[in-house]
Scaffold this motif. Structure first.
Motif, PDB file in Angstrom:
ATOM      1  N   ALA A  82     -13.024 -10.673  -7.968  1.00 32.77           N
ATOM      2  CA  ALA A  82     -11.783 -11.095  -7.321  1.00 32.77           C
ATOM      3  C   ALA A  82     -10.611 -10.277  -7.854  1.00 32.77           C
ATOM      4  CB  ALA A  82     -11.559 -12.579  -7.556  1.00 32.77           C
ATOM      5  N   ARG A  83     -10.615 -10.012  -9.158  1.00 32.89           N
ATOM      6  CA  ARG A  83      -9.527  -9.229  -9.751  1.00 32.89           C
ATOM      7  C   ARG A  83      -9.520  -7.812  -9.193  1.00 32.89           C
ATOM      8  NH1 ARG A  83      -6.135  -7.127 -12.848  1.00 32.89           N
ATOM      9  NH2 ARG A  83      -6.134  -6.238 -14.889  1.00 32.89           N
ATOM     10  N   ALA A  84     -10.693  -7.210  -9.076  1.00 28.00           N
ATOM     11  CA  ALA A  84     -10.782  -5.854  -8.524  1.00 28.00           C
ATOM     12  C   ALA A  84     -10.320  -5.833  -7.069  1.00 28.00           C
ATOM     13  CB  ALA A  84     -12.196  -5.321  -8.645  1.00 28.00           C
ATOM     14  N   ARG A  85     -10.675  -6.871  -6.315  1.00 26.58           N
ATOM     15  CA  ARG A  85     -10.222  -6.947  -4.918  1.00 26.58           C
ATOM     16  C   ARG A  85      -8.704  -7.053  -4.840  1.00 26.58           C
ATOM     17  NH1 ARG A  85     -14.830 -10.239  -4.283  1.00 26.58           N
ATOM     18  NH2 ARG A  85     -13.549 -12.097  -4.542  1.00 26.58           N
ATOM     19  N   ASP A  86      -8.112  -7.854  -5.734  1.00 22.56           N
ATOM     20  CA  ASP A  86      -6.653  -8.000  -5.743  1.00 22.56           C
ATOM     21  C   ASP A  86      -5.972  -6.681  -6.095  1.00 22.56           C
ATOM     22  OD1 ASP A  86      -6.922 -10.641  -5.056  1.00 22.56           O
ATOM     23  OD2 ASP A  86      -6.654 -11.398  -7.115  1.00 22.56           O
ATOM     24  N   ARG A  89      -6.281  -4.381  -3.114  1.00 24.05           N
ATOM     25  CA  ARG A  89      -5.382  -4.838  -2.046  1.00 24.05           C
ATOM     26  C   ARG A  89      -3.938  -4.440  -2.366  1.00 24.05           C
ATOM     27  NH1 ARG A  89      -6.454 -10.176  -1.977  1.00 24.05           N
ATOM     28  NH2 ARG A  89      -8.352  -9.756  -0.840  1.00 24.05           N
ATOM     29  N   ALA A  90      -3.522  -4.591  -3.634  1.00 23.91           N
ATOM     30  CA  ALA A  90      -2.159  -4.221  -4.035  1.00 23.91           C
ATOM     31  C   ALA A  90      -1.942  -2.719  -3.887  1.00 23.91           C
ATOM     32  CB  ALA A  90      -1.896  -4.657  -5.471  1.00 23.91           C
ATOM     33  N   ARG A  91      -2.948  -1.921  -4.288  1.00 24.10           N
ATOM     34  CA  ARG A  91      -2.841  -0.467  -4.125  1.00 24.10           C
ATOM     35  C   ARG A  91      -2.730  -0.087  -2.653  1.00 24.10           C
ATOM     36  NH1 ARG A  91      -7.588   1.228  -8.293  1.00 24.10           N
ATOM     37  NH2 ARG A  91      -6.420   0.929 -10.215  1.00 24.10           N
ATOM     38  N   GLN A  92      -3.540  -0.755  -1.831  1.00 22.67           N
ATOM     39  CA  GLN A  92      -3.517  -0.473  -0.393  1.00 22.67           C
ATOM     40  C   GLN A  92      -2.151  -0.806   0.195  1.00 22.67           C
ATOM     41  OE1 GLN A  92      -5.836   0.974   1.372  1.00 22.67           O
ATOM     42  NE2 GLN A  92      -4.855   0.751   3.349  1.00 22.67           N
ATOM     43  N   GLN A  93      -1.577  -1.947  -0.171  1.00 24.76           N
ATOM     44  CA  GLN A  93      -0.268  -2.328   0.346  1.00 24.76           C
ATOM     45  C   GLN A  93       0.803  -1.340  -0.095  1.00 24.76           C
ATOM     46  OE1 GLN A  93       0.135  -6.348  -1.038  1.00 24.76           O
ATOM     47  NE2 GLN A  93      -0.945  -7.213   0.727  1.00 24.76           N
ATOM     48  N   LYS A  94       0.726  -0.876  -1.335  1.00 19.96           N
ATOM     49  CA  LYS A  94       1.693   0.098  -1.842  1.00 19.96           C
ATOM     50  C   LYS A  94       1.577   1.406  -1.070  1.00 19.96           C
ATOM     51  CE  LYS A  94       3.239   2.411  -6.021  1.00 19.96           C
ATOM     52  NZ  LYS A  94       3.001   2.631  -7.450  1.00 19.96           N
ATOM     53  N   ARG A  95       0.339   1.849  -0.825  1.00 20.17           N
ATOM     54  CA  ARG A  95       0.108   3.081  -0.089  1.00 20.17           C
ATOM     55  C   ARG A  95       0.643   2.961   1.335  1.00 20.17           C
ATOM     56  NH1 ARG A  95      -5.570   3.727   0.332  1.00 20.17           N
ATOM     57  NH2 ARG A  95      -5.466   3.374  -1.881  1.00 20.17           N
ATOM     58  N   CYS A  96       0.428   1.810   1.968  1.00 18.72           N
ATOM     59  CA  CYS A  96       0.909   1.604   3.331  1.00 18.72           C
ATOM     60  C   CYS A  96       2.433   1.621   3.371  1.00 18.72           C
ATOM     61  CB  CYS A  96       0.373   0.287   3.893  1.00 18.72           C
ATOM     62  SG  CYS A  96      -1.407   0.298   4.145  1.00 18.72           S
ATOM     63  N   GLU A  97       3.061   1.015   2.380  1.00 17.68           N
ATOM     64  CA  GLU A  97       4.521   1.011   2.311  1.00 17.68           C
ATOM     65  C   GLU A  97       5.050   2.433   2.116  1.00 17.68           C
ATOM     66  OE1 GLU A  97       8.154  -0.203   2.844  1.00 17.68           O
ATOM     67  OE2 GLU A  97       6.389  -1.472   3.105  1.00 17.68           O
ATOM     68  N   GLN A  98       4.364   3.231   1.311  1.00 15.42           N
ATOM     69  CA  GLN A  98       4.772   4.627   1.115  1.00 15.42           C
ATOM     70  C   GLN A  98       4.661   5.415   2.418  1.00 15.42           C
ATOM     71  OE1 GLN A  98       2.174   5.817  -2.072  1.00 15.42           O
ATOM     72  NE2 GLN A  98       3.657   5.268  -3.669  1.00 15.42           N
ATOM     73  N   TYR A  99       3.596   5.180   3.184  1.00 13.40           N
ATOM     74  CA  TYR A  99       3.447   5.837   4.487  1.00 13.40           C
ATOM     75  C   TYR A  99       4.617   5.473   5.390  1.00 13.40           C
ATOM     76  CZ  TYR A  99      -1.444   7.078   3.446  1.00 13.40           C
ATOM     77  OH  TYR A  99      -2.589   7.592   2.905  1.00 13.40           O
ATOM     78  N   ARG A 100       4.960   4.200   5.427  1.00 17.00           N
ATOM     79  CA  ARG A 100       6.068   3.756   6.291  1.00 17.00           C
ATOM     80  C   ARG A 100       7.397   4.386   5.861  1.00 17.00           C
ATOM     81  NH1 ARG A 100       2.859  -1.042   5.884  1.00 17.00           N
ATOM     82  NH2 ARG A 100       2.020  -1.570   7.933  1.00 17.00           N
ATOM     83  N   GLU A 101       7.645   4.452   4.553  1.00 14.92           N
ATOM     84  CA  GLU A 101       8.874   5.070   4.055  1.00 14.92           C
ATOM     85  C   GLU A 101       8.930   6.553   4.416  1.00 14.92           C
ATOM     86  OE1 GLU A 101       8.878   4.289  -0.130  1.00 14.92           O
ATOM     87  OE2 GLU A 101       9.306   2.147   0.145  1.00 14.92           O
ATOM     88  N   LYS A 102       7.830   7.265   4.241  1.00 14.43           N
ATOM     89  CA  LYS A 102       7.793   8.682   4.573  1.00 14.43           C
ATOM     90  C   LYS A 102       8.002   8.893   6.069  1.00 14.43           C
ATOM     91  CE  LYS A 102       4.835  10.116   0.732  1.00 14.43           C
ATOM     92  NZ  LYS A 102       3.513  10.650   0.349  1.00 14.43           N
ATOM     93  N   LEU A 103       7.381   8.030   6.899  1.00 16.77           N
ATOM     94  CA  LEU A 103       7.569   8.145   8.344  1.00 16.77           C
ATOM     95  C   LEU A 103       9.029   7.917   8.719  1.00 16.77           C
ATOM     96  CD1 LEU A 103       4.393   6.432   9.813  1.00 16.77           C
ATOM     97  CD2 LEU A 103       5.176   8.759  10.239  1.00 16.77           C
ATOM     98  N   GLU A 104       9.670   6.945   8.105  1.00 17.50           N
ATOM     99  CA  GLU A 104      11.078   6.673   8.388  1.00 17.50           C
ATOM    100  C   GLU A 104      11.951   7.862   7.998  1.00 17.50           C
ATOM    101  OE1 GLU A 104      14.258   5.200   9.953  1.00 17.50           O
ATOM    102  OE2 GLU A 104      12.296   4.241  10.153  1.00 17.50           O
ATOM    103  N   LYS A 105      11.642   8.495   6.866  1.00 19.07           N
ATOM    104  CA  LYS A 105      12.398   9.662   6.424  1.00 19.07           C
ATOM    105  C   LYS A 105      12.241  10.807   7.422  1.00 19.07           C
ATOM    106  CE  LYS A 105      12.957  12.798   2.524  1.00 19.07           C
ATOM    107  NZ  LYS A 105      12.466  13.203   1.219  1.00 19.07           N
ATOM    108  N   ILE A 106      11.018  11.029   7.880  1.00 22.88           N
ATOM    109  CA  ILE A 106      10.770  12.091   8.860  1.00 22.88           C
ATOM    110  C   ILE A 106      11.502  11.787  10.158  1.00 22.88           C
ATOM    111  CG2 ILE A 106       8.986  13.147  10.310  1.00 22.88           C
ATOM    112  CD1 ILE A 106       7.097  12.935   7.890  1.00 22.88           C
ATOM    113  N   GLN A 107      11.469  10.541  10.589  1.00 16.96           N
ATOM    114  CA  GLN A 107      12.173  10.153  11.820  1.00 16.96           C
ATOM    115  C   GLN A 107      13.666  10.445  11.697  1.00 16.96           C
ATOM    116  OE1 GLN A 107       9.650   9.958  14.145  1.00 16.96           O
ATOM    117  NE2 GLN A 107      11.018   8.446  15.047  1.00 16.96           N
ATOM    118  N   SER A 108      14.250  10.120  10.549  1.00 15.93           N
ATOM    119  CA  SER A 108      15.692  10.361  10.383  1.00 15.93           C
ATOM    120  C   SER A 108      15.988  11.860  10.364  1.00 15.93           C
ATOM    121  CB  SER A 108      16.210   9.687   9.120  1.00 15.93           C
ATOM    122  OG  SER A 108      15.660  10.287   7.975  1.00 15.93           O
TER     123      SER A 108
END
Length: 140
Positions: A82-86, A89-108
């Motif tokens: 369960a700890r490894a899954r958590d 999951r946290a790493r995945q969420q961080k990576r997804c947030e980084q993708y969104r931030e980079k996409l927003e920067k490119i859009q601007s």
């Protein structure tokens, strides 16, 4: 629609399976051994019969692996803890947030104006990041 899909599946399956053809072999005057599926002219070839492929159903394969594991005394793991899954999951969420931030920067940057070559690079980077975001965060 489903019948059409089934029909296409069988059509492609039949088109991709090769019928068993005869395989001929012979040795030429220089001692070179030849293999072909066409009967050579002027030669006396031998016919080769390849052995049938070995097929094991997946269920039998899994059962055999479990039996080997039990005989070796190796514990079977049910997956990450369960700890490894958590953590994953946290790493995945961080990576997804980084993708969104980079996409927003490119859009601007694209909205601010650009030269032709720079715009092409930005759009290529946006396509790459959008694909990663879709595969890893939305579909995954």
């Amino acid at each position: 629609m489903p019948t059409r899909t089934v029909a296409l599946f069988f059509l492609f399956t039949l088109a991709t399976t090769a019928p068993m053809a005869e395989i001929f072999t012979w040795t030429d005057g220089d001692g070179v051994v030849h293999f072909t599926d066409r009967r050579p002219a002027g030669e006396r070839p031998d016919t080769v019969s390849p052995p049938a492929p070995s097929v094991m159903p997946m269920g039998s394969n899994v059962k055999a692996a479990e039996a080997i594991r039990k005989s070796l005394g190796t514990p079977q793991r049910d997956g990450p803890s369960a700890r490894a899954r958590d953590v994953n999951r946290a790493r995945q969420q961080k990576r997804c947030e980084q993708y969104r931030e980079k996409l927003e920067k490119i859009q601007s940057q694209l909205r601010a104006g650009y030269s032709n070559a720079h715009g092409n690079r930005l759009r290529a980077r946006r396509r790459d990041l959008s694909g990663r975001l879709s595969r890893e965060c939305i579909l995954g």
